[in-house]
Scaffold this motif. Structure first.
Motif, PDB file in Angstrom:
ATOM      1  N   ARG A 144       0.735  -1.168  -0.010  1.00  0.00           N
ATOM      2  CA  ARG A 144      -0.433   0.005   0.207  1.00  0.00           C
ATOM      3  C   ARG A 144       0.954   1.228  -0.224  1.00  0.00           C
ATOM      4  N   GLY A 145       2.262   0.973   0.224  1.00  0.00           N
ATOM      5  CA  GLY A 145       3.172   2.783   0.009  1.00  0.00           C
ATOM      6  C   GLY A 145       3.745   2.677   1.126  1.00  0.00           C
ATOM      7  N   VAL A 146       4.454   3.450   0.737  1.00  0.00           N
ATOM      8  CA  VAL A 146       6.092   4.553   2.177  1.00  0.00           C
ATOM      9  C   VAL A 146       5.269   4.963   2.855  1.00  0.00           C
ATOM     10  N   GLY A 147       3.918   5.908   2.356  1.00  0.00           N
ATOM     11  CA  GLY A 147       3.347   6.734   3.324  1.00  0.00           C
ATOM     12  C   GLY A 147       2.593   6.126   4.020  1.00  0.00           C
ATOM     13  N   TYR A 148       1.279   5.186   4.446  1.00  0.00           N
ATOM     14  CA  TYR A 148       0.499   3.843   4.627  1.00  0.00           C
ATOM     15  C   TYR A 148       1.172   3.371   5.582  1.00  0.00           C
ATOM     16  N   SER A 149       2.614   2.754   4.958  1.00  0.00           N
ATOM     17  CA  SER A 149       3.319   1.829   5.735  1.00  0.00           C
ATOM     18  C   SER A 149       3.556   2.770   7.224  1.00  0.00           C
ATOM     19  N   LYS A 150       4.648   3.957   7.100  1.00  0.00           N
ATOM     20  CA  LYS A 150       4.848   4.855   7.661  1.00  0.00           C
ATOM     21  C   LYS A 150       3.409   5.343   8.918  1.00  0.00           C
ATOM     22  N   ASN A 151       3.263   5.873   8.507  1.00  0.00           N
ATOM     23  CA  ASN A 151       1.741   6.469   9.262  1.00  0.00           C
ATOM     24  C   ASN A 151       0.725   5.181   9.663  1.00  0.00           C
ATOM     25  N   GLN A 152       1.056   3.965   9.772  1.00  0.00           N
ATOM     26  CA  GLN A 152       0.665   2.577  10.271  1.00  0.00           C
ATOM     27  C   GLN A 152       1.713   2.079  11.738  1.00  0.00           C
ATOM     28  N   ALA A 153       3.073   2.400  11.200  1.00  0.00           N
ATOM     29  CA  ALA A 153       3.888   2.325  12.046  1.00  0.00           C
ATOM     30  C   ALA A 153       3.853   3.134  13.378  1.00  0.00           C
ATOM     31  N   ILE A 154       3.675   4.272  13.184  1.00  0.00           N
ATOM     32  CA  ILE A 154       3.799   5.379  13.736  1.00  0.00           C
ATOM     33  C   ILE A 154       2.319   4.934  14.581  1.00  0.00           C
ATOM     34  N   ALA A 155       1.286   4.619  14.094  1.00  0.00           N
ATOM     35  CA  ALA A 155      -0.153   4.698  15.033  1.00  0.00           C
ATOM     36  C   ALA A 155       0.059   3.500  16.442  1.00  0.00           C
ATOM     37  N   GLN A 156       0.893   2.615  15.885  1.00  0.00           N
ATOM     38  CA  GLN A 156       0.966   1.432  16.094  1.00  0.00           C
ATOM     39  C   GLN A 156       1.610   2.026  17.580  1.00  0.00           C
ATOM     40  N   SER A 157       3.191   2.462  17.628  1.00  0.00           N
ATOM     41  CA  SER A 157       3.870   2.895  18.449  1.00  0.00           C
ATOM     42  C   SER A 157       3.346   4.030  19.716  1.00  0.00           C
ATOM     43  N   SER A 158       3.914   4.286  20.387  1.00  0.00           N
ATOM     44  CA  SER A 158       3.416   4.918  21.472  1.00  0.00           C
ATOM     45  C   SER A 158       4.897   6.446  23.112  1.00  0.00           C
ATOM     46  N   GLY A 159       5.963   6.197  21.669  1.00  0.00           N
ATOM     47  CA  GLY A 159       6.671   6.960  22.026  1.00  0.00           C
ATOM     48  C   GLY A 159       6.408   8.074  21.421  1.00  0.00           C
ATOM     49  N   SER A 160       7.389   9.315  22.502  1.00  0.00           N
ATOM     50  CA  SER A 160       6.854  10.639  22.802  1.00  0.00           C
ATOM     51  C   SER A 160       7.323  11.790  21.385  1.00  0.00           C
ATOM     52  N   TYR A 161       8.218  10.588  21.199  1.00  0.00           N
ATOM     53  CA  TYR A 161       9.187  11.299  20.127  1.00  0.00           C
ATOM     54  C   TYR A 161       9.332  10.076  18.670  1.00  0.00           C
ATOM     55  N   LEU A 162       9.607  10.124  17.593  1.00  0.00           N
ATOM     56  CA  LEU A 162       9.849   9.535  16.648  1.00  0.00           C
ATOM     57  C   LEU A 162      10.920  10.025  15.888  1.00  0.00           C
ATOM     58  N   CYS A 163      11.282   8.574  15.740  1.00  0.00           N
ATOM     59  CA  CYS A 163      13.006   8.560  15.129  1.00  0.00           C
ATOM     60  C   CYS A 163      12.412   7.632  13.705  1.00  0.00           C
ATOM     61  N   PHE A 164      12.614   8.237  12.491  1.00  0.00           N
ATOM     62  CA  PHE A 164      12.604   7.479  11.693  1.00  0.00           C
ATOM     63  C   PHE A 164      13.283   6.802  11.000  1.00  0.00           C
ATOM     64  N   LEU A 165      13.602   5.246  11.339  1.00  0.00           N
ATOM     65  CA  LEU A 165      14.920   4.801  10.470  1.00  0.00           C
ATOM     66  C   LEU A 165      15.044   4.577   9.050  1.00  0.00           C
ATOM     67  N   ASP A 166      13.947   4.322   8.349  1.00  0.00           N
ATOM     68  CA  ASP A 166      13.392   4.552   6.429  1.00  0.00           C
ATOM     69  C   ASP A 166      14.595   4.316   5.705  1.00  0.00           C
TER      70      ASP A 166
END
Length: 342
Positions: free
Chosen positions: A92-114
């Motif tokens: 479904r694409g990179v944008g979708y995958s990033k959004n889903q990974a963020i939605a299921q995470s809980s950290g106060s800060y986001l580090c994008f390993l991509d």
């Protein structure tokens, strides 16, 4: 969702108390690089609480087996691993995958390993995209803003982004248009629209791998060009009553033709160093519906007046800045294009 374990992992991510940093990792057929990537997470020396949020976007290779293998190692070292994904016939694409990974995470800060905070990078293989890598690593602090219109895309590159969850929520999710959509560039532009700053840590903290199958290669140059020009018109040109396009050649004329009618009216001249172009004296926009057709003067650069939109090859920008001299108060926007791959 691909399996009940995926759904449970996502639900667990929502129920837990927030950790400090969530490392965001979208995955699609990443088997050749996953071991090294996940190993790098294990080697981090961050002393706070951290989780790894992985979203598998319909991988058909052995990516999930590798992820499961590393899950035990990472959690044994105190790094919680949250895994989500789906097994649809196509990703479904990179944008979708990033959004889903963020939605299921809980950290106060986001580090994008991509953030947006970024850093300098080391390219792998070492000699791939040499000019682009040099550009990434050597932009001056003010150029993080003045060069946001270049063909290279974000001046703080996506794989190095670090930002708060609150800021990500304020800017909005990644575009989920899928293949061919520059989701990082669109998010970057929205970040700037909403007043976000840009900071780069001048240390090489990321191994940035180049490979022909990367999703970025599916984005057409014309798509990037359109987004660049629209953002230039929205973010820079409204501040200027008139401006000069530096380059009377193909790219400068392309920029002129790509502008809306209102922006074209602000172009008072092209300027150049090529005597043949200067001798002609003007550029006539033959495809214009206006009558008479617009004729824009072509001047020697020494006779031109700022502000400028510099529209030259990337390898020429350094020389271009020497030409300009950038006296105090002069406004410059770089709208360069890459000369060739690498």
């Amino acid at each position: 969702m691909q399996a009940s374990g995926y759904t449970a992992a996502a639900a667990l991510g929502q129920a837990r108390a927030p950790v400090q940093v969530s490392v965001i990792l979208p995955v699609h057929d990443a088997e050749p690089w996953l071991d090294e990537c996940l190993g790098s997470v294990l080697q981090q020396d961050f002393e706070g609480s951290m989780e790894l949020s992985i979203f598998n976007d319909a991988s058909k290779d052995k990516s999930m087996s590798i992820i499961e293998k590393w899950k035990e190692k990472l959690e044994g070292s105190g790094i919680l691993v949250v895994i989500g994904g789906h097994d649809s016939p196509s990703p479904r694409g990179v944008g979708y995958s990033k959004n889903q990974a963020i939605a299921q995470s809980s950290g106060s800060y986001l580090c994008f390993l991509d953030s947006i905070i970024g850093c300098q990078v080391r390219r792998e293989p070492p000699n791939s995209t040499e000019r682009y890598t040099r550009w990434i690593n050597h932009l001056a602090p003010d150029q993080l803003l003045t060069q946001v219109f270049t063909s290279n895309g974000p001046t703080v590159i996506m794989p190095t982004w670090f930002c708060s969850r609150a800021w990500f929520s304020h800017v909005g999710p990644f575009d989920e248009g899928g293949r061919g959509v520059p989701e990082d560039l669109l998010f970057f532009h929205e970040h700037l629209r909403k007043g976000g700053g840009l900071v780069r840590v001048d240390q090489s903290l990321l191994l940035y791998r180049y490979h022909p199958g990367a999703a970025t290669h599916s984005v057409l140059e014309t798509t990037i060009w359109t987004h660049r020009v629209r953002f230039l018109e929205e973010w820079a040109l409204p501040h200027w009553a008139t401006f000069t396009i530096w380059n009377a050649g193909r790219q400068g004329r392309r920029l002129y033709r790509s502008l809306t009618a209102g922006s074209r009216c602000k172009v008072v001249a092209f300027c150049d160093v090529d005597e043949n172009k200067i001798k002609k004296g003007f550029y006539c926009y033959e495809d214009s519906q206006e009558r008479p057709k617009p004729r824009v003067p072509v001047l020697h650069f020494r006779a031109a007046q700022p502000p400028f939109v510099i529209c030259v090859k990337l390898v020429s920008v350094r020389l271009g800045h020497v030409w300009l001299g950038q006296p105090q108060g002069q406004e410059v926007v770089c709208c360069v294009h890459q000369e060739a791959a690498g």
